[in-house]
Every structure is written in C-alpha cells, then in structure tokens.
Design an enzyme around this catalytic site. Structure first.
Site, short mmCIF file in Angstrom:
data_model
loop_
_atom_site.label_atom_id
_atom_site.label_comp_id
_atom_site.label_asym_id
_atom_site.label_seq_id
_atom_site.Cartn_x
_atom_site.Cartn_y
_atom_site.Cartn_z
N GLU A 40 64.40 25.10 -19.38
CA GLU A 40 64.38 25.39 -20.82
C GLU A 40 65.10 26.70 -21.06
O GLU A 40 65.59 27.34 -20.12
CB GLU A 40 62.93 25.48 -21.33
CG GLU A 40 62.10 26.57 -20.68
CD GLU A 40 60.66 26.63 -21.19
OE1 GLU A 40 60.39 26.20 -22.32
OE2 GLU A 40 59.81 27.14 -20.44
N LYS B 281 51.16 28.82 -22.81
CA LYS B 281 51.88 29.82 -23.60
C LYS B 281 51.10 31.13 -23.47
O LYS B 281 50.34 31.52 -24.36
CB LYS B 281 52.03 29.36 -25.05
CG LYS B 281 53.11 30.14 -25.80
CD LYS B 281 53.54 29.45 -27.07
CE LYS B 281 54.45 30.32 -27.90
NZ LYS B 281 55.69 30.74 -27.24
N ARG C 79 47.58 23.66 -29.26
CA ARG C 79 48.24 24.17 -28.05
C ARG C 79 47.68 25.54 -27.67
O ARG C 79 47.54 25.85 -26.48
CB ARG C 79 49.76 24.24 -28.27
CG ARG C 79 50.51 24.60 -26.98
CD ARG C 79 52.01 24.50 -27.13
NE ARG C 79 52.52 25.46 -28.08
CZ ARG C 79 53.80 25.54 -28.46
NH1 ARG C 79 54.68 24.69 -27.97
NH2 ARG C 79 54.19 26.45 -29.32
#
Ligand code: PMP
Length: 297
Positions: free
Chosen positions: A183, A150, A51
């Site tokens: 989220e 991210k 990721r």
C-alpha cells in the site's frame, strides 16, 4: 476557536492536553481513525468507528464507551466546531502509566476527538497525477505488527514518507517482505489494465474504507475488480494507477520510480471513479445537524 473532545469533555484547543506519561506518546500504544464529513454528513461513520474498535480489540484495549456513544461524541465534536466539511481524528490511547511498557499499569484509556477543516491532501496533484516512489523500507510484517491495525505506531509509514521525500516523490509505495505490493504510506493502491481493476488483498495493508467504497462503485458500474497479489512489474506496466484514502480520497498516480504510467495523465477509469466517489460523498452519510438535512428533503 477549535474545540477538542478529551475524555468526555469539550475543551478549547489550547487546553486539550494529555500527560507526558500517556503510553500513546511514550510507546505509540493506542489506535486512531481518520474520517471525513462532506456537506454536513459524516461519510461511512459506522464503518470507521467499527474499525477503530476492531483495532482496539486486536491490541486488547477496552474503549470505555460504546460504538454508538463514540459516533455521538464525533457528531457532537463537529457541532461544537460548527463544521460541515471536516477531517475528524478520533484517538484512543492506553492512557497514563509508568515509564515501563506494561499496559497493565495504565488504568484508563485516553479518548480524544479532533475535528478540523482540511481539503483533500494532494492539492493540485489530482489534475496531473502523483509522482510515486517504491521505497526500500518494507511494510510491517503481519507477523510482527499487522498493518490491519490502525495503531498509533506509524513509524513504518513515516520512514516510507521520509524516503519518498528524499527521492522527490509525492507518495511512497510499500512492498512487503516478499516483494509484493502492499500500500502507500497513507493509502491503498489500485492498478487498471484492459478495463479491469486490480488491488492487493488486505493481508499486508490496512482494510481501507475508501478502498471498500471503490470496490462497491466498480461492482455497481460493471467494472471488473480483482483482489490479487501484485508485483512491481504490474505497477510499471499498468495503464492507470491510483491510491485511495480518507485524507487522499482518490488520487491518480502519473509516475512510479521514473516510469510514466499510461500516458502520464489521470486515466479514464480513475477519473470515472473520482466522479462516482464525489457523488457518493455528496449523497450519503450520517447527518451532523439532523434538522438541516431533514429540511433539505
Ligand atoms: N493505508 C494506510 C496505511 C492508511 O493510513 C490509510 C488511511 N487511513 C489507508 C490505507 C486508507 O484507509 P481509509 O480509506 O480507510 O482512509
């Protein structure tokens, strides 16, 4: 004394410094990960490193080492700190540039790996459940800054956390621009109703690795799961709500915007998943000290 990996060297924490011209600092131009190790094994190491590289790819940042080398650098950072249970923070920034934002001025990315001891972040709240607040600040639109990346630009999340803090909440829940559930400020969200689990698809949130583990655990244990768009009504009328993340692990939510969720205590499905997750973290992962794990067999 804590040892930090900085651009290929292992240095004491006090000497682990970056330039004030680093674009990670000046512009939030970079990516990061949060990873945990349990009992001498790193949980889902390859998935987290993958990721990290996916986030870097999305912002056209070339990490100057392979994913295998990154995994090894993470393991070596843990060894240098003699850690078995740890929270690990790899950070890759665009590197040192000038005061303009153009990334072409940054010749070499900065690579940092920090590893510390850090217990699950919600302390006593795992027993009683979190008081969550939906916040007025909306999650970054995927058309502007995709939450799948991210990135070091966490200001959207920080604004949400500030709002939750002001309103006395333990965690902020984001809606997206359309008003559908996105989220938490640092975790994914799940709803339980009639024995089924619901969670938003990952278009407007981070593709959480703990989220993925929960989906696997639910599938393996015959709990039906639906990835579907959810609204505020679904949150307020849920029998159980929980959030998932590497730092948070699985945390029950007892209240949302003053509404009591279910009976206001961590529910049976949440508790079962917390137990299954614990078993998972205790039984799998990449060994940090190979000889130690081999000797246990
Ligand atoms: N969403 C956000 C915004 C996060 O910062 C995190 C923590 N990395 C998560 C979700 C959960 O992701 P993971 O389970 O991979 O830690």
């Amino acid at each position: 004394m804590s040892i930090v990996y900085v651009n290929g060297s292992f240095v004491p924490r006090e000497e682990a410094v970056v330039s004030v011209f680093d674009h990670g600092l000046l512009y939030g131009d970079g990516v990061f990960e949060g990873i945990r190790a349990y009992g001498g094994r790193v949980f889902r190491l390859e998935a987290h490193v993958r990721r990290l590289y996916d986030s870097a790819q999305a912002i056209m940042l070339d990490i100057p080492m392979t994913q295998e080398e990154m995994c090894e650098a993470i393991l070596e950072t843990l060894r240098r700190n003699n850690l078995r249970d740890a929270y690990i923070r790899p950070v890759v920034t665009r590197g040192v540039g000038d005061l303009g934002l153009d990334p072409r001025k940054c010749s070499k990315p900065t690579v940092i790996i920090i590893a510390i001891s850090w217990d699950a972040m919600y302390g006593d709240l795992y027993e009683v459940g979190l008081n969550a607040i939906t916040v007025t600040v909306r999650r970054n639109s995927p058309a502007a800054l995709p939450p799948n990346i991210k990135s070091l630009n966490y200001l959207n999340n920080i604004l949400a956390k500030i709002e939750a803090n002001i309103k006395g909440g333990d965690e902020a829940i984001f809606l997206d621009a359309e008003g559908t559930i996105s989220e938490g400020s640092g975790d994914n969200i799940f709803v339980v109703r009639d024995g089924k689990i619901y969670t938003p698809p990952t278009l407007n949130n981070l593709k959480g690795i703990t989220r993925e583990v929960v989906l696997e655990l639910a599938n393996r244990n015959g709990i039906p799961v639906h990835e579907t768009r959810l609204g505020l009504f679904d949150l307020y009328t849920a029998e159980e709500v929980f959030v998932t993340g590497t730092a948070a692990e699985i945390a029950p939510v007892a209240r949302i915007d003053g509404r009591v969720i279910g009976n206001g205590k961590p529910g049976p499905v949440t508790k079962l998943l917390m137990k299954l997750f614990r078993e998972c973290t205790e039984s799998e992962g990449t060994p940090i000290y190979k000889e130690e794990i081999a000797a246990r067999k």
